[in-house]
Scaffold this active site. Sequence first.
Site, PDB file in Angstrom:
ATOM      1  N   ASP A 288      -1.761  -1.501  -4.179  1.00 22.50           N
ATOM      2  CA  ASP A 288      -2.182  -0.151  -4.551  1.00 22.50           C
ATOM      3  C   ASP A 288      -0.933   0.716  -4.556  1.00 22.50           C
ATOM      4  O   ASP A 288      -0.453   1.109  -3.501  1.00 22.50           O
ATOM      5  CB  ASP A 288      -3.215   0.355  -3.531  1.00 22.50           C
ATOM      6  CG  ASP A 288      -3.632   1.791  -3.795  1.00 22.50           C
ATOM      7  OD1 ASP A 288      -3.124   2.393  -4.766  1.00 22.50           O
ATOM      8  OD2 ASP A 288      -4.461   2.306  -3.025  1.00 22.50           O
TER       9      ASP A 288
ATOM     10  N   ASP B 224     -13.849   1.751  -3.353  1.00 22.41           N
ATOM     11  CA  ASP B 224     -13.622   2.603  -4.528  1.00 22.41           C
ATOM     12  C   ASP B 224     -12.600   1.981  -5.491  1.00 22.41           C
ATOM     13  O   ASP B 224     -12.436   2.472  -6.608  1.00 22.41           O
ATOM     14  CB  ASP B 224     -13.236   4.043  -4.136  1.00 22.41           C
ATOM     15  CG  ASP B 224     -12.293   4.130  -2.949  1.00 22.41           C
ATOM     16  OD1 ASP B 224     -11.806   3.079  -2.488  1.00 22.41           O
ATOM     17  OD2 ASP B 224     -12.051   5.259  -2.482  1.00 22.41           O
ATOM     18  N   HIS B 225     -11.940   0.897  -5.063  1.00 14.38           N
ATOM     19  CA  HIS B 225     -11.069   0.128  -5.957  1.00 14.38           C
ATOM     20  C   HIS B 225     -11.796  -1.148  -6.397  1.00 14.38           C
ATOM     21  O   HIS B 225     -12.679  -1.639  -5.689  1.00 14.38           O
ATOM     22  CB  HIS B 225      -9.790  -0.298  -5.254  1.00 14.38           C
ATOM     23  CG  HIS B 225      -8.897   0.840  -4.836  1.00 14.38           C
ATOM     24  ND1 HIS B 225      -7.686   1.100  -5.419  1.00 14.38           N
ATOM     25  CD2 HIS B 225      -9.056   1.774  -3.866  1.00 14.38           C
ATOM     26  CE1 HIS B 225      -7.124   2.140  -4.827  1.00 14.38           C
ATOM     27  NE2 HIS B 225      -7.925   2.581  -3.886  1.00 14.38           N
TER      28      HIS B 225
ATOM     29  N   TYR C  24       0.864  -1.187   0.000  1.00 13.93           N
ATOM     30  CA  TYR C  24       0.000   0.000   0.000  1.00 13.93           C
ATOM     31  C   TYR C  24       0.900   1.237   0.000  1.00 13.93           C
ATOM     32  O   TYR C  24       1.337   1.720   1.032  1.00 13.93           O
ATOM     33  CB  TYR C  24      -0.942  -0.001   1.203  1.00 13.93           C
ATOM     34  CG  TYR C  24      -1.823   1.218   1.275  1.00 13.93           C
ATOM     35  CD1 TYR C  24      -2.482   1.680   0.136  1.00 13.93           C
ATOM     36  CD2 TYR C  24      -2.006   1.925   2.455  1.00 13.93           C
ATOM     37  CE1 TYR C  24      -3.275   2.812   0.185  1.00 13.93           C
ATOM     38  CE2 TYR C  24      -2.807   3.041   2.513  1.00 13.93           C
ATOM     39  CZ  TYR C  24      -3.434   3.490   1.372  1.00 13.93           C
ATOM     40  OH  TYR C  24      -4.219   4.617   1.419  1.00 13.93           O
TER      41      TYR C  24
END
Length: 257
Positions: free
Chosen positions: A147, A247-248, A106
Site C-alpha cells: 500500500d 477497504d482495500h 505500508y
Amino acid sequence: MRIATYNINGIKARLPRLIEWLSETQPDVACLQEIKTSDETFPVKDIEDAGYGVIWHGQKGFNGVAILARGETPVEVRRGLDGEPEDEHSRYIEADVKGVRVASIYLPNGNPQPGPKFDYKLRWMKRLRDRAQQIWAEEVPAILAGDYNVIPRDKDVYSVKAMADDALMQPESRAAYRRILGDGWTDAILSKHPAGGVWTFWDYQMNAWPRDAGFRIDHLLLSPAAADRLIDAQVDKDFRGREKASDHAPTWVELAG
DNA sequence: ATGCCATATCACATATGA
C-alpha cells in the site's frame, strides 16, 4: 507464480476473510499490510493451518506488515528502512521467497497535508527509494509490493476534484513515486492497464463501494528480471464486496515460472 | 471544518486511517 499484496485493515477482524481468500485464490506469495497487531498476538497458527509459512513485523494498534508463502517460510532479509533510527512504525519487511526478493510495504498516508505527517511520508519515500536502489544493485528478480498511499495519475482516481487536497495525490507524493519508477521499476498494474480506471481501494464512507468511487494506491513494482516474466496483473475486486471486507482489495501479478 | 465508516486500544472516548 502469483504474488499478491493486500492491505487487510486489521488481521484479527479480517481473519475469516483472509483465510477464505488464501483458500480460494491460492497465491504463492502474499504481502499483507495494516495487520494492526503486535508480534506476540499475530495469528501464526491460523495462517500455518491454511498452508502458509509467514514472517511478520507487527505493532500494537496500527501499521504492521507480513509476508506469506504457500508451503514454505520466507527467509527474512530485513525489517524497517535505514535513515531514521527513531522511526518505530512497522511499515517494511523484506524476504527471499521462491527465488524472488519480495518487500511488503505500508507507506505512510501523509494526511493532513501540509504538516508533519506529510513531511514524514516524503522522507519515508526517499528512504524506500534508497533501499530500492540497493536491491536493484543486487540484480535479483524483485517485487516491491504494498500500500503505497500514492495515486500515481489522474486516471487512477474516481474524482480528481474530490481528492485534490489529499496527501495521496499531491505533486510531491507523485514525484517521489515517479522517481522510483524512473530508476527502472515497472508498475505492474499500470503496464497491464495503461488506460486507468482500475481501483484497489474504496472508502467505507460516502457509499464509495456501491458508487465504484475508488482509486489505485496498492502497487507492485517489478525489477527488470521480474518484469520480463510478467504475464498478468489484476485486482481481486470481488473481495471488496464481501461481508466484513477490508477497504482495500487484493492486487496481484502472475509471473512466468 | 466536520462527519460520514471502520479498526484498534489502558474501550463507553480517542487515535488513526485515506
